[in-house]
Design a protein around this motif. Sequence first.
Motif, PDB file in Angstrom:
ATOM      1  N   ASP A   1       2.656  -5.057  15.544  1.00 33.25           N
ATOM      2  CA  ASP A   1       3.924  -4.468  15.966  1.00 33.25           C
ATOM      3  C   ASP A   1       5.017  -4.673  14.931  1.00 33.25           C
ATOM      4  OD1 ASP A   1       2.790  -3.623  18.328  1.00 33.25           O
ATOM      5  OD2 ASP A   1       3.390  -5.423  19.445  1.00 33.25           O
ATOM      6  N   TYR A   2       4.921  -5.738  14.137  1.00 35.67           N
ATOM      7  CA  TYR A   2       5.909  -5.999  13.095  1.00 35.67           C
ATOM      8  C   TYR A   2       5.337  -5.619  11.732  1.00 35.67           C
ATOM      9  CZ  TYR A   2       3.017 -10.203  12.578  1.00 35.67           C
ATOM     10  OH  TYR A   2       1.960 -11.049  12.409  1.00 35.67           O
ATOM     11  N   GLY A   3       6.216  -5.374  10.788  1.00 36.34           N
ATOM     12  CA  GLY A   3       5.764  -4.976   9.468  1.00 36.34           C
ATOM     13  C   GLY A   3       5.251  -6.140   8.651  1.00 36.34           C
ATOM     14  N   GLU A   4       4.429  -5.828   7.667  1.00 35.40           N
ATOM     15  CA  GLU A   4       3.926  -6.821   6.726  1.00 35.40           C
ATOM     16  C   GLU A   4       3.554  -6.105   5.438  1.00 35.40           C
ATOM     17  OE1 GLU A   4       1.038 -10.713   6.839  1.00 35.40           O
ATOM     18  OE2 GLU A   4       0.373  -8.919   7.908  1.00 35.40           O
ATOM     19  N   GLY A   5       4.176  -6.527   4.322  1.00 37.97           N
ATOM     20  CA  GLY A   5       3.889  -5.904   3.047  1.00 37.97           C
ATOM     21  C   GLY A   5       2.460  -6.152   2.606  1.00 37.97           C
ATOM     22  N   VAL A   6       1.878  -5.168   1.931  1.00 40.80           N
ATOM     23  CA  VAL A   6       0.495  -5.307   1.498  1.00 40.80           C
ATOM     24  C   VAL A   6       0.321  -4.637   0.137  1.00 40.80           C
ATOM     25  CG1 VAL A   6      -0.234  -3.205   2.702  1.00 40.80           C
ATOM     26  CG2 VAL A   6      -1.923  -4.979   2.167  1.00 40.80           C
ATOM     27  N   ILE A   7      -0.515  -5.251  -0.708  1.00 43.65           N
ATOM     28  CA  ILE A   7      -0.846  -4.716  -2.033  1.00 43.65           C
ATOM     29  C   ILE A   7      -2.359  -4.649  -2.147  1.00 43.65           C
ATOM     30  CG2 ILE A   7      -0.697  -5.084  -4.523  1.00 43.65           C
ATOM     31  CD1 ILE A   7       1.897  -6.648  -3.990  1.00 43.65           C
ATOM     32  N   TYR A   8      -2.863  -3.497  -2.583  1.00 42.68           N
ATOM     33  CA  TYR A   8      -4.289  -3.320  -2.824  1.00 42.68           C
ATOM     34  C   TYR A   8      -4.524  -3.104  -4.312  1.00 42.68           C
ATOM     35  CZ  TYR A   8      -5.982  -3.065   1.977  1.00 42.68           C
ATOM     36  OH  TYR A   8      -6.348  -3.379   3.263  1.00 42.68           O
ATOM     37  N   VAL A   9      -5.701  -3.491  -4.780  1.00 38.20           N
ATOM     38  CA  VAL A   9      -6.064  -3.304  -6.179  1.00 38.20           C
ATOM     39  C   VAL A   9      -7.391  -2.557  -6.259  1.00 38.20           C
ATOM     40  CG1 VAL A   9      -7.195  -5.569  -6.276  1.00 38.20           C
ATOM     41  CG2 VAL A   9      -6.439  -4.455  -8.387  1.00 38.20           C
ATOM     42  N   PHE A  10      -7.464  -1.625  -7.218  1.00 35.57           N
ATOM     43  CA  PHE A  10      -8.686  -0.864  -7.484  1.00 35.57           C
ATOM     44  C   PHE A  10      -9.175  -1.254  -8.878  1.00 35.57           C
ATOM     45  CE2 PHE A  10     -10.773   2.969  -9.258  1.00 35.57           C
ATOM     46  CZ  PHE A  10     -11.809   3.106  -8.344  1.00 35.57           C
ATOM     47  N   ASP A  11     -10.397  -1.776  -8.967  1.00 31.62           N
ATOM     48  CA  ASP A  11     -10.922  -2.287 -10.237  1.00 31.62           C
ATOM     49  C   ASP A  11     -11.897  -1.335 -10.905  1.00 31.62           C
ATOM     50  OD1 ASP A  11     -13.124  -2.461  -8.598  1.00 31.62           O
ATOM     51  OD2 ASP A  11     -13.389  -4.632  -8.802  1.00 31.62           O
ATOM     52  N   GLY A  12     -11.962  -0.094 -10.430  1.00 33.25           N
ATOM     53  CA  GLY A  12     -12.902   0.866 -10.980  1.00 33.25           C
ATOM     54  C   GLY A  12     -14.150   1.012 -10.144  1.00 33.25           C
ATOM     55  N   ARG A  13     -14.384   0.053  -9.261  1.00 36.28           N
ATOM     56  CA  ARG A  13     -15.561   0.104  -8.391  1.00 36.28           C
ATOM     57  C   ARG A  13     -15.195   0.259  -6.923  1.00 36.28           C
ATOM     58  NH1 ARG A  13     -16.291  -4.095 -11.880  1.00 36.28           N
ATOM     59  NH2 ARG A  13     -15.717  -5.594 -10.260  1.00 36.28           N
ATOM     60  N   GLY A  14     -14.113  -0.415  -6.512  1.00 31.64           N
ATOM     61  CA  GLY A  14     -13.717  -0.336  -5.118  1.00 31.64           C
ATOM     62  C   GLY A  14     -12.346  -0.941  -4.907  1.00 31.64           C
ATOM     63  N   LEU A  15     -11.855  -0.832  -3.657  1.00 28.10           N
ATOM     64  CA  LEU A  15     -10.548  -1.358  -3.291  1.00 28.10           C
ATOM     65  C   LEU A  15     -10.679  -2.749  -2.695  1.00 28.10           C
ATOM     66  CD1 LEU A  15      -8.974   1.767  -1.558  1.00 28.10           C
ATOM     67  CD2 LEU A  15      -8.187   0.734  -3.695  1.00 28.10           C
ATOM     68  N   GLU A  16      -9.671  -3.580  -2.975  1.00 29.86           N
ATOM     69  CA  GLU A  16      -9.631  -4.920  -2.405  1.00 29.86           C
ATOM     70  C   GLU A  16      -8.178  -5.286  -2.123  1.00 29.86           C
ATOM     71  OE1 GLU A  16     -10.832  -9.547  -3.546  1.00 29.86           O
ATOM     72  OE2 GLU A  16     -11.354  -7.885  -4.892  1.00 29.86           O
ATOM     73  N   GLU A  17      -7.941  -5.891  -0.961  1.00 25.46           N
ATOM     74  CA  GLU A  17      -6.597  -6.370  -0.673  1.00 25.46           C
ATOM     75  C   GLU A  17      -6.272  -7.533  -1.596  1.00 25.46           C
ATOM     76  OE1 GLU A  17      -4.440  -8.669   2.952  1.00 25.46           O
ATOM     77  OE2 GLU A  17      -5.406  -6.758   3.497  1.00 25.46           O
ATOM     78  N   SER A  18      -5.099  -7.448  -2.253  1.00 29.83           N
ATOM     79  CA  SER A  18      -4.707  -8.461  -3.234  1.00 29.83           C
ATOM     80  C   SER A  18      -3.639  -9.403  -2.714  1.00 29.83           C
ATOM     81  CB  SER A  18      -4.207  -7.784  -4.512  1.00 29.83           C
ATOM     82  OG  SER A  18      -3.807  -8.714  -5.474  1.00 29.83           O
ATOM     83  N   PHE A  19      -2.737  -8.913  -1.824  1.00 36.36           N
ATOM     84  CA  PHE A  19      -1.635  -9.763  -1.377  1.00 36.36           C
ATOM     85  C   PHE A  19      -1.030  -9.205  -0.105  1.00 36.36           C
ATOM     86  CE2 PHE A  19       2.928 -10.840  -1.358  1.00 36.36           C
ATOM     87  CZ  PHE A  19       2.846 -12.224  -1.402  1.00 36.36           C
ATOM     88  N   ARG A  20      -0.538 -10.129   0.746  1.00 41.97           N
ATOM     89  CA  ARG A  20       0.280  -9.788   1.911  1.00 41.97           C
ATOM     90  C   ARG A  20       1.495 -10.701   1.943  1.00 41.97           C
ATOM     91  NH1 ARG A  20      -1.929  -7.202   6.983  1.00 41.97           N
ATOM     92  NH2 ARG A  20      -3.826  -6.143   6.314  1.00 41.97           N
ATOM     93  N   GLY A  21       2.640 -10.132   2.305  1.00 40.31           N
ATOM     94  CA  GLY A  21       3.831 -10.951   2.400  1.00 40.31           C
ATOM     95  C   GLY A  21       5.060 -10.104   2.611  1.00 40.31           C
ATOM     96  N   GLY A  22       6.127 -10.725   3.126  1.00 43.16           N
ATOM     97  CA  GLY A  22       7.353  -9.987   3.372  1.00 43.16           C
ATOM     98  C   GLY A  22       7.210  -9.018   4.523  1.00 43.16           C
ATOM     99  N   TYR A  23       8.130  -8.075   4.570  1.00 46.51           N
ATOM    100  CA  TYR A  23       8.129  -7.074   5.645  1.00 46.51           C
ATOM    101  C   TYR A  23       7.471  -5.776   5.190  1.00 46.51           C
ATOM    102  CZ  TYR A  23       9.882  -3.787   9.130  1.00 46.51           C
ATOM    103  OH  TYR A  23       9.973  -2.836  10.103  1.00 46.51           O
ATOM    104  N   SER A  24       7.806  -5.319   3.980  1.00 41.97           N
ATOM    105  CA  SER A  24       7.186  -4.109   3.439  1.00 41.97           C
ATOM    106  C   SER A  24       7.442  -4.054   1.948  1.00 41.97           C
ATOM    107  CB  SER A  24       7.749  -2.846   4.108  1.00 41.97           C
ATOM    108  OG  SER A  24       9.112  -2.656   3.754  1.00 41.97           O
ATOM    109  N   PHE A  25       6.567  -3.345   1.234  1.00 41.87           N
ATOM    110  CA  PHE A  25       6.774  -3.057  -0.181  1.00 41.87           C
ATOM    111  C   PHE A  25       7.075  -1.574  -0.342  1.00 41.87           C
ATOM    112  CE2 PHE A  25       4.034  -6.889  -0.685  1.00 41.87           C
ATOM    113  CZ  PHE A  25       4.959  -7.668  -1.366  1.00 41.87           C
TER     114      PHE A  25
END
Length: 379
Positions: A77-101
């Motif tokens: 219900d509340y926001g949470e910032g998230v960063i994903y990284v693509f290394d050429g093979r697939g996606l992976e979650e890299s970081f969560r924090g704050g409210y939003s990016f």
Amino acid sequence: MRQGWPNTRGMTTPRRLAIAGAAVFILTAAACEEPIFARRTLWERVADYPSDKVVMVELAEGSDGKVYAAGWSIERDYGEGVIYVFDGRGLEESFRGGYSFKDIGFFDGTVWAVGSKWEEAKFRYRPYVVRLRGSQWEEVVVPEEVEDDSFAAFFPTATGTCWFAGYDNFYTYSGGNWSRVFESHAFFNLAVSPSNQAFYYHFDFKNEKACIFTSSDGGGSWFCEEINLGTGVYRVTRDFPGVELATGGDKLYLSMLLLPHTESEKSKTGYYHAIISREPAPAGEGVYEITFLARDGEAHVDWISCMGFRSATEGYACGSETAIAYEGGTWYPEIVEPIGAWRPVFYDIAVGVSDYWAIVVERMYNPNSRVFWLYRAQR
């Protein structure tokens, strides 16, 4: 020139458009009378972000060749910032924090992401900045002198200075020092070149004029340049979908809607999707020219929502089922096919070392059910 099209004679760098059938686009440049036909798009889908879990809005390629995308989670219900990284093979979650990016970029040898966080003790939102140091993300302290409650855009430069756009002000950051340089109330109308020249778009509603405020000294002084196309045919409109700014080197590009000067012509032609350029010049001396023009709904152009440039003559302008490649100073429209019943909409473009990257979302009838994809164009 076809009957009913506005006369573009007298333009400094005219681009005249015509249509032949439903699927053929012709661009006739001033220096070359050979027609340029639409081609199949170079964009391809390479990965899917987690469906119904995240909203991804901005991306950047790091020096390690990985592609980082920023947004926020919609799992709670509340926001949470998230960063994903693509290394050429697939996606992976890299970081969560704050409210939003809201933005992400490469500066000072590493990846930076900006947005907002919630401070429970003071019951307020504050700007939130994190950067990747080695394999760890760390928060960059934002002082109380920064008055905005969120950062919405981030512009790194090659001069050791980067810019942060809040919803009310612009700030610069250099050597750990923050400075407020402009009160804007329009964060999305800022662009900054690698050499630290800033451009801010402003529409004067009272006088129905558009201008660019420019600064060549890091925001110390600003000069207003009216966007005067000099044709007596087109006028800038404040209508949706608004104005996008991007730089190719020190050259500025703006995507916007244009209207004929008279209501009678408007009833015949409607409005136009245009890309306008400004050659490198000292602040206050810029000249604005139409470099691309397409009538709404023609030439495989719906609307332009994002642009990215590798140089002054190489880049992309994209939007809703719209991709226009810029190669050697010439625009090449591309045919973007729907994905089943979905309409691909480009959200953001990032320029990599050898590829272009984009966040693409499908346009569906239910806005709460959206799927975000990572696209690549190898050029």
